[in-house]
Design a protein around this motif. Structure first.
Motif, short mmCIF file in Angstrom:
data_model
loop_
_atom_site.label_atom_id
_atom_site.label_comp_id
_atom_site.label_asym_id
_atom_site.label_seq_id
_atom_site.Cartn_x
_atom_site.Cartn_y
_atom_site.Cartn_z
N PRO A 38 0.81 -1.21 0.00
CA PRO A 38 0.00 0.00 0.00
C PRO A 38 0.85 1.27 0.00
CG PRO A 38 0.10 -0.92 2.20
CD PRO A 38 0.84 -1.88 1.31
N ILE A 39 0.36 2.29 -0.66
CA ILE A 39 1.05 3.58 -0.73
C ILE A 39 0.16 4.64 -0.10
CG2 ILE A 39 1.90 5.38 -2.28
CD1 ILE A 39 2.73 3.19 -4.20
N LEU A 40 0.68 5.39 0.84
CA LEU A 40 -0.08 6.42 1.52
C LEU A 40 -0.42 7.55 0.56
CD1 LEU A 40 -1.23 7.37 4.26
CD2 LEU A 40 0.94 8.59 4.60
N MET A 41 -1.73 7.80 0.38
CA MET A 41 -2.20 8.82 -0.54
C MET A 41 -2.68 10.07 0.17
SD MET A 41 -1.64 7.24 -3.33
CE MET A 41 -2.45 8.29 -4.54
N ASP A 42 -3.18 9.94 1.41
CA ASP A 42 -3.72 11.09 2.11
C ASP A 42 -3.78 10.78 3.60
OD1 ASP A 42 -4.72 13.59 2.52
OD2 ASP A 42 -6.46 13.37 1.22
N ALA A 43 -3.78 11.82 4.41
CA ALA A 43 -3.92 11.69 5.85
C ALA A 43 -4.69 12.88 6.38
CB ALA A 43 -2.55 11.60 6.53
N GLN A 44 -5.64 12.61 7.24
CA GLN A 44 -6.43 13.67 7.88
C GLN A 44 -6.33 13.50 9.39
OE1 GLN A 44 -8.40 16.25 6.80
NE2 GLN A 44 -7.94 15.98 4.63
N PHE A 45 -6.15 14.61 10.07
CA PHE A 45 -6.10 14.62 11.52
C PHE A 45 -7.29 15.41 12.04
CE2 PHE A 45 -1.79 13.01 12.31
CZ PHE A 45 -1.29 13.02 11.02
N PHE A 46 -7.94 14.86 13.05
CA PHE A 46 -9.06 15.54 13.68
C PHE A 46 -8.68 15.72 15.14
CE2 PHE A 46 -13.26 16.25 15.34
CZ PHE A 46 -13.95 16.85 14.29
N GLY A 47 -8.44 16.97 15.53
CA GLY A 47 -7.90 17.18 16.86
C GLY A 47 -8.23 18.52 17.44
N GLY A 48 -7.47 18.87 18.44
CA GLY A 48 -7.66 20.10 19.19
C GLY A 48 -7.03 19.90 20.55
N ALA A 49 -7.37 20.75 21.50
CA ALA A 49 -6.83 20.62 22.85
C ALA A 49 -7.29 19.31 23.47
CB ALA A 49 -7.27 21.79 23.71
N GLY A 50 -6.43 18.66 24.20
CA GLY A 50 -6.77 17.38 24.80
C GLY A 50 -6.55 16.22 23.86
N ASP A 51 -7.10 15.07 24.26
CA ASP A 51 -6.87 13.84 23.50
C ASP A 51 -8.07 13.48 22.65
OD1 ASP A 51 -4.35 13.43 24.51
OD2 ASP A 51 -5.06 12.25 26.22
N GLN A 52 -7.80 13.09 21.41
CA GLN A 52 -8.81 12.54 20.52
C GLN A 52 -8.32 11.18 20.04
OE1 GLN A 52 -7.55 15.86 19.66
NE2 GLN A 52 -9.01 16.54 21.22
N ARG A 53 -9.24 10.21 19.99
CA ARG A 53 -8.87 8.87 19.58
C ARG A 53 -9.79 8.41 18.46
NH1 ARG A 53 -9.19 4.45 23.17
NH2 ARG A 53 -7.43 3.59 22.00
N GLY A 54 -9.22 7.71 17.49
CA GLY A 54 -10.00 7.04 16.46
C GLY A 54 -9.97 5.55 16.71
N ASN A 63 -19.17 7.05 1.97
CA ASN A 63 -18.48 7.92 2.92
C ASN A 63 -17.68 7.09 3.91
OD1 ASN A 63 -19.51 10.73 2.28
ND2 ASN A 63 -21.46 9.66 2.60
N VAL A 64 -16.59 7.68 4.41
CA VAL A 64 -15.78 7.03 5.42
C VAL A 64 -16.27 7.52 6.79
CG1 VAL A 64 -13.45 6.67 6.30
CG2 VAL A 64 -13.82 6.97 3.85
N MET A 65 -16.83 6.60 7.57
CA MET A 65 -17.36 6.93 8.88
C MET A 65 -16.34 6.51 9.94
SD MET A 65 -20.11 8.11 7.57
CE MET A 65 -20.97 8.60 9.05
N VAL A 66 -15.95 7.46 10.76
CA VAL A 66 -14.92 7.24 11.76
C VAL A 66 -15.51 7.53 13.13
CG1 VAL A 66 -12.67 7.96 12.61
CG2 VAL A 66 -13.11 7.86 10.16
N VAL A 67 -15.24 6.65 14.09
CA VAL A 67 -15.73 6.88 15.45
C VAL A 67 -14.57 6.81 16.43
CG1 VAL A 67 -18.04 6.00 14.98
CG2 VAL A 67 -16.27 4.43 15.82
N GLY A 68 -14.81 7.39 17.60
CA GLY A 68 -13.83 7.41 18.67
C GLY A 68 -14.33 8.26 19.80
N SER A 69 -13.43 9.06 20.36
CA SER A 69 -13.81 9.95 21.45
C SER A 69 -12.90 11.16 21.44
CB SER A 69 -13.71 9.23 22.80
OG SER A 69 -12.35 8.89 23.07
N ASN A 70 -13.37 12.24 22.05
CA ASN A 70 -12.55 13.45 22.16
C ASN A 70 -11.99 13.62 23.56
OD1 ASN A 70 -14.68 14.30 23.71
ND2 ASN A 70 -15.30 15.98 22.37
N GLY A 71 -11.92 12.56 24.30
CA GLY A 71 -11.42 12.60 25.66
C GLY A 71 -12.50 12.48 26.69
N SER A 72 -13.69 13.01 26.36
CA SER A 72 -14.79 12.94 27.32
C SER A 72 -16.09 12.47 26.69
CB SER A 72 -15.02 14.31 27.96
OG SER A 72 -15.38 15.27 26.96
N ALA A 73 -16.21 12.55 25.35
CA ALA A 73 -17.47 12.23 24.70
C ALA A 73 -17.24 11.43 23.43
CB ALA A 73 -18.24 13.52 24.38
N ALA A 74 -18.22 10.56 23.13
CA ALA A 74 -18.18 9.80 21.89
C ALA A 74 -18.30 10.73 20.70
CB ALA A 74 -19.30 8.78 21.87
#
Length: 873
Positions: A38-54, A63-74
């Motif tokens: 595989p060859i990396l074509m693109d990367a997106q980061f979704f973040g801000g202050a604190g921790d975010q997890r995918g 569509n690409v549906m991504v779930v995780g948490s922002n440190g305190s909420a789904a």
């Protein structure tokens, strides 16, 4: 929250290395079959202050549906498959988190856990603990509803881990796996079936509810329409050696099959199905030994029988978290601390589903922890979700997580090259590289029998024209003067070879097998020997014979290179031939009857010698119809697949399989692409183009100084690779800068190489100079050559550098340049236009004319400019 593509901080250097075996020599790397990404074509980061997890990912309704948490909420984030920024995002109440996601087009279902009272969760006794969470979103990614219900009356900790959507008789259902506490010393794996509005159809507890028994349903998929759960058991959890990878199978009514477990300590964390089998991934480990985790991959048939089990890894932690199948290969996500830049690095493995062998490994990571937690596909590209602590941007600092989504190209690009209503059937294709493509086949226009023809398209494909009438053309080839084809009925009942000038004209019969004693009896393959004076190689069905001939009119000489099997009646169905590097490669489709001769691939020098059998067919469905060589790889068509194998021999593997393929025939290679004839059972024949540039080796671009044209001061050179690369030994050793003249001392310049500008998409090497060939941080006047050594640069799949961009690895990049103080426009002469530029820069801090590097263009710099005026280099 910040969402977007991010340039990685200076602390991060993206590196790819071979993980599962010692790095082979450069020669071995060049001899390997070319893998597809595989060859990396693109990367997106979704973040801000604190921790975010995918933590979970799925492709739903394009569509690409991504779930995780922002440190305190789904959190759920929706991206288009281009990853061109999030198109929607939604956050639930605090004290919730998502771990899995699935969808059916109309609805996306996200699952995880909620701490009461979020989403209706209830805990009526003891301490407040998380409960399972089931949420629904519409096709635009907008929140619809969330709900929670206790799994056990104990009211302990409970959570959903994974989901998959099934269509049963036109009705959608959602299967959800996870775990819950049935007592105070227990976790029990669970499987629930919901309808599309969140109504519970049934609940099963595949895990043991006994005291001190732990289990978890970490992932769920469908096999033949029924749910299969992968996870682990630990019965009893007081025994450190009792953990086992576990698989639970149910039918749609909730009836269970016997549990499947590993015989050694392991965890299963991901599962997928492919071609009637299912595959699980996770890790094996040694109880009580930190860092002993190894990648674990197992294959089971539909009946649940273990086919193979593979473990691999390094000296530290290696864990796989998810797996999908694309185009005949498996791709597993995970993380490793055995190799990389520090902490854990996200990892993607490409795996051969027939053997479990890892084809190649790619990494993404910096000096801290970076992980891939899930993987999904739209059938063409690979999407990976995870988290990164190494890369700083937006509100996040070093040591805080950002959710990250990666897109990889894993197959070459397939496009329709030529589809014409005239095409009834096609057998082979060739090109002279400039006039067009020439296709052997038959014309289905009109009524009655099809008419054999040779067709022609332009270099860019499109509609075809009839180039020449034919009888029953099979193989076709071309040089810079003629198009040649071999016709087993061209005489009309004996083999003939025809030629026509590439620009069109009269058809000449240069060989006739009608005369008694002619050696080519039933020819089916023909190929021009590149660089020769009209030398052709032919392959014959009878005895698998191969001949070399000189293509005059008539043929002036014929030499038998030999036969590959029995007598006259030991006939094969079809033979095709290609020539590369002075070797003729013959693909033999085999035939039942007449001795039941099997398919085979052979090679023989065109100058004469002995046959080498590279492979004799034992693969199901292996019956090669076309063959071509590019680099050190043989490509063959067989049925609806393109196969590949090394020119040194070995077992053919699937290079490309696509649902659009019908019955593939002849193929050729030109300008980084395969051109393949296809005869589908429905519709007209066509030619596909398989653009291999998406899977070929990293190509570097060079810029001097600040990317301007000036050559007055040359203080640095920047080499940007088109994808992340790794280096053999010291990375700086891959770069050589040599002073070549025009007068004075020549030799290599002392270099320093800095990689701090590298990103997730590319490796950037900034080269600076020192030593006797420099003056005030710049190279001295003269001509120079920068070389990037291909033998020292390779990507995560072991492909070496393609320095000349011809689509094949192993070529150095060579970049010639000069330095001449005062040459502001880079035209190799200091002239009046440069003087005007100097006047405008006088008394400024322009680096172009600051000869002595004191920060100001002053009189001392003007003196140097005067000395260089009207000089050239």
């Amino acid at each position: 929250m910040f969402a977007g593509k991010r340039r990685l901080g200076s602390r991060a250097l993206y590196v790819q290395r071979s993980l599962l075996r010692p790095r082979p020599s450069v020669l071995q790397l060049e001899d390997r079959t070319v893998p597809a990404g595989p060859i990396l074509m693109d990367a997106q980061f979704f973040g801000g202050a604190g921790d975010q997890r995918g933590t979970g990912i799925s492709v739903v309704n394009g569509n690409v549906m991504v779930v995780g948490s922002n440190g305190s909420a789904a959190q759920l984030v929706q991206y288009p498959t281009s990853l061109a920024g999030p198109s929607a995002s939604s956050t639930l109440a605090s004290t919730t988190s998502f771990t899995g996601v699935a969808g059916n087009g109309a609805t996306t279902f996200a699952v995880g856990s909620a701490l009461p009272p979020a989403c209706g969760a209830v805990d009526s006794s003891g301490g407040i603990e998380q409960k399972p969470l089931f949420s629904r979103y519409d096709s635009a990614g907008a929140y619809v509803a969330c709900q929670s219900a206790n799994l056990f009356g104990y009211n302990g900790g409970e959570s959903f881990q994974s989901a998959v959507v099934a269509n049963e008789g036109g009705t959608p259902y959602v299967y959800v796996s996870g775990y819950g506490q049935s007592n105070g010393a227990n976790n029990t794996a669970v499987l629930l079936k919901y309808n599309a509005t969140g109504g519970n159809v049934w609940t099963r507890t595949p895990g043991d509810t006994g005291f001190t028994n732990n289990s978890n349903g970490a992932a769920v998929t469908l096999v033949a329409g029924s749910p299969v759960v992968a996870g682990y058991t630990h019965y009893p959890y007081t025994d450190p050696n009792a953990t086992r990878g576990a698989i639970w199978r149910y039918d749609t009514a909730g009836n269970a099959s016997p549990i499947i477990q590993t015989t050694f300590p392991a965890f299963f964390l991901g599962i997928t199905h492919y071609a009637g089998n299912f595959y699980v991934v996770g890790n094996s480990f040694t109880p009580g030994v930190g860092g002993s985790e190894n990648f674990l991959i197992q294959k089971y048939n539909a009946a649940g029988t273990l086919v193979w089990s593979m473990t691999s890894g390094g000296a530290s932690t290696d864990v796989l978290t998810g797996i999908v199948a694309i185009g005949g290969s498996l791709y597993a996500s995970g993380y490793t601390s055995s190799i990389g830049n520090g902490g854990t690095d996200a990892v993607v493995l490409k795996i051969d589903p027939s053997t479990g062998n890892t084809v190649c490994t790619t990494l993404l990571g910096g000096t801290l922890d970076d992980r891939a937690n899930g993987v999904a596909t739209d059938g063409t590209s690979l999407f990976v979700v995870g988290e990164s602590r190494s890369f700083t941007y937006g509100g996040n600092g070093a040591g805080q997580n950002d959710l990250v989504v990666l897109k990889y190209a894993v197959q070459p690009t397939l496009s329709l090259f030529s589809a014409d209503s005239q095409f009834a059937s096609l057998t082979d294709i060739a090109t002279d590289g400039k006039s067009g493509f020439f296709i052997a086949g038959s014309d289905g226009v009109g009524s009655g029998f099809d008419t054999a023809e040779v067709f022609r398209t332009g270099m860019n494909g499109g509609a075809a024209t009839i180039f020449s009438a034919a009888n029953a053309p099979l193989g076709i080839t071309a040089d810079d003067q003629y198009v040649y084809w071999i016709d087993p009925n061209g005489d009309p009942d004996a083999t003939a070879i025809f030629r026509v000038p590439v620009g069109g004209g009269t058809r000449d019969k240069i060989y006739s097998g009608f005369a008694t004693g002619q050696p080519v009896v039933d020819g089916s393959g023909i190929e021009y020997v590149p660089g020769s004076a009209g030398t052709l190689i032919t392959a014959d069905e009878v005895q698998g014979s191969v001949h070399r001939m000189t293509a005059t009119n008539p043929v002036s000489s014929i030499t038998s290179l030999g036969t590959r099997y029995g007598g006259y009646f030991d006939r094969e169905h079809y033979n095709s031939v290609t020539v590369f590097g002075g070797i003729a490669y013959i693909a033999d489709s085999g035939r039942s009857g007449f001795g039941d001769t099997p398919p085979r691939i052979d090679a023989i020098p065109v100058a004469g010698g002995s046959f080498t059998n590279l492979y004799t067919g034992t693969l199901p469905g292996f019956s090669p119809k076309g063959i071509v060589v590019a680099g050190n790889t043989i490509y063959m068509t067989s049925g609806n697949q393109i196969l590949s194998m090394p020119t040194t021999g070995g077992t053919p593997t699937v290079f490309m399989a696509d649902p659009q393929f019908g019955n593939l025939a002849g193929l050729t290679y030109h300008d980084d692409a395969l051109y393949v004839c296809d005869n589908p059972t429905v519709g007209t024949a066509k030619v596909w183009k398989v653009d291999m540039r998406t899977i070929m080796n990293p190509f570097p671009l060079v810029h001097l100084n600040d990317f301007t044209a000036q050559r007055s001061m040359v203080t640095s050179a920047t080499v940007t690779f088109s994808q992340p690369v790794a280096f053999v030994g010291n990375p700086a050793d891959a770069f050589v800068v040599e002073r070549t003249g025009p007068t004075g001392t020549t030799g290599n310049v002392t270099l320093s190489v800095d990689f701090s500008q590298s990103t997730a998409f590319e490796t950037v090497a900034k080269i600076t100079f020192s030593g006797s060939f420099t003056q005030y941080n710049s190279l001295i006047d003269g001509t120079y050559r920068l070389t990037v050594l291909a033998a020292n640069v390779y990507d995560g799949c072991g492909l070496v550098l393609d320095g000349n961009a011809d689509g094949l690895g192993g070529d150095n990049l060579v970049y010639d340049f000069h330095r001449l103080f005062g040459d502001a426009d880079g035209n190799r002469t200091v002239d009046s236009s440069d003087f005007l530029a100097f006047r405008l820069a006088f008394l400024s801090n322009s680096p172009t004319f600051d000869f002595d590097g004191n920060g100001t263009v002053d009189s001392s710099d003007f003196l140097q400019f005067r000395l260089h005026f009207l000089q050239s280099v």
